[in-house]
Design a protein around this motif. Sequence first.
Motif, PDB file in Angstrom:
ATOM      1  N   VAL A   1       0.853  -0.955  -0.063  1.00 42.76           N
ATOM      2  CA  VAL A   1       0.074  -0.130   0.111  1.00 42.76           C
ATOM      3  C   VAL A   1       0.815   1.260   0.050  1.00 42.76           C
ATOM      4  O   VAL A   1       0.373   2.172  -0.510  1.00 42.76           O
ATOM      5  N   TYR A   2       1.819   1.270   0.961  1.00 39.46           N
ATOM      6  CA  TYR A   2       2.728   2.400   0.880  1.00 39.46           C
ATOM      7  C   TYR A   2       3.517   2.577  -0.592  1.00 39.46           C
ATOM      8  O   TYR A   2       3.593   3.894  -0.984  1.00 39.46           O
ATOM      9  N   ARG A   3       3.763   1.437  -1.025  1.00 36.90           N
ATOM     10  CA  ARG A   3       4.604   1.876  -2.723  1.00 36.90           C
ATOM     11  C   ARG A   3       3.543   2.366  -3.601  1.00 36.90           C
ATOM     12  O   ARG A   3       3.676   3.041  -4.406  1.00 36.90           O
ATOM     13  N   LEU A   4       2.207   1.901  -3.398  1.00 36.68           N
ATOM     14  CA  LEU A   4       1.040   2.469  -4.331  1.00 36.68           C
ATOM     15  C   LEU A   4       0.988   3.966  -4.190  1.00 36.68           C
ATOM     16  O   LEU A   4       0.775   4.585  -4.909  1.00 36.68           O
ATOM     17  N   GLY A   5       1.039   4.292  -2.690  1.00 39.44           N
ATOM     18  CA  GLY A   5       0.440   5.706  -2.310  1.00 39.44           C
ATOM     19  C   GLY A   5       1.916   6.395  -2.756  1.00 39.44           C
ATOM     20  O   GLY A   5       1.573   7.574  -3.220  1.00 39.44           O
ATOM     21  N   ALA A   6       2.858   6.067  -2.579  1.00 37.01           N
ATOM     22  CA  ALA A   6       4.270   6.831  -2.835  1.00 37.01           C
ATOM     23  C   ALA A   6       4.243   6.939  -4.575  1.00 37.01           C
ATOM     24  O   ALA A   6       4.983   8.073  -4.839  1.00 37.01           O
TER      25      ALA A   6
END
Length: 296
Positions: free
Chosen positions: A74-79
Amino acid sequence: PEEEVEAAAQLDVSFATLYSSLLSALARADPPPDGRSLAEPPSPLPFVGLPLPQPHPAASLAAEQRTAASAKEVYRLGAAHAARAKGFLVLDGFVTDHCAILNLETSLLAGLLPFEDHPGRKMAIHKRRAGLLAVPLAQLNEDAYTQLYRQALYDVASIRSEALELKEALLKVSQGDRPFLYAALAPYVQQAVQAHRAFLKRFEVEGRPPDKVDDECRQAYLSSRMALARAHAKLPSSASLCEALEQYQLVAAHIKAHPADGMHAEAQLCAEMTQLLPVRIAHLKREEAAAGQRGP
């Protein structure tokens, strides 16, 4: 056209915000109060006819699993969305939007902390968060963007305090309560002290703490001064504890002069510390004087 590129960038901001909110929700242990999965919306969206892309399937999977691996996805998608938006909404031209994206990136990184067990990686996350906010502090005109500048200063100070608490906990686990613990902790205390003083300096009147602070800034001002007191109190020296005592006294005086709801806990803590610290300071001064007489 530029308008379409800007609209796409704003959509990326919306997706980054969505993933940041999901990451925060994943860290909470309790399920939604109505028993739904985080992956299920409360009701069908009313604008299904709009040609909007759907969130990545990994987001739904993460909402079901709540694991460190899914949180990182999820972090990678948001970043990725935040980075793409920042590529168009640059600081020189889109100041407010760019700073909002930087805050989103720091929030996404903060969302990883509950899922990270390795102390070194946690500390690295704090450093990355502070590094992101160093950008507006280095490039913005403070007079033109006073509130944005102050907010960045406050956020950096808060991150420095979090890093200080983490470092103290790590040192106590690995070294116990020993003198060299404080030597290793001192640089983190100094970073937190400098950051909070930089924020609080913006409120000074002729080089002195203000008698009154605007209501919208009051909570941040008092929180920062309390954090500054706690940072000074980490080191067992009479000089450092005198600094802590001064900060607690300033907070106590401010709350007494300007009572407000929700400040009872702070007022009680300040009252306790202003009674306890003078005793501790006097004891330390005697120890330091005796040590000075003995010599190295």
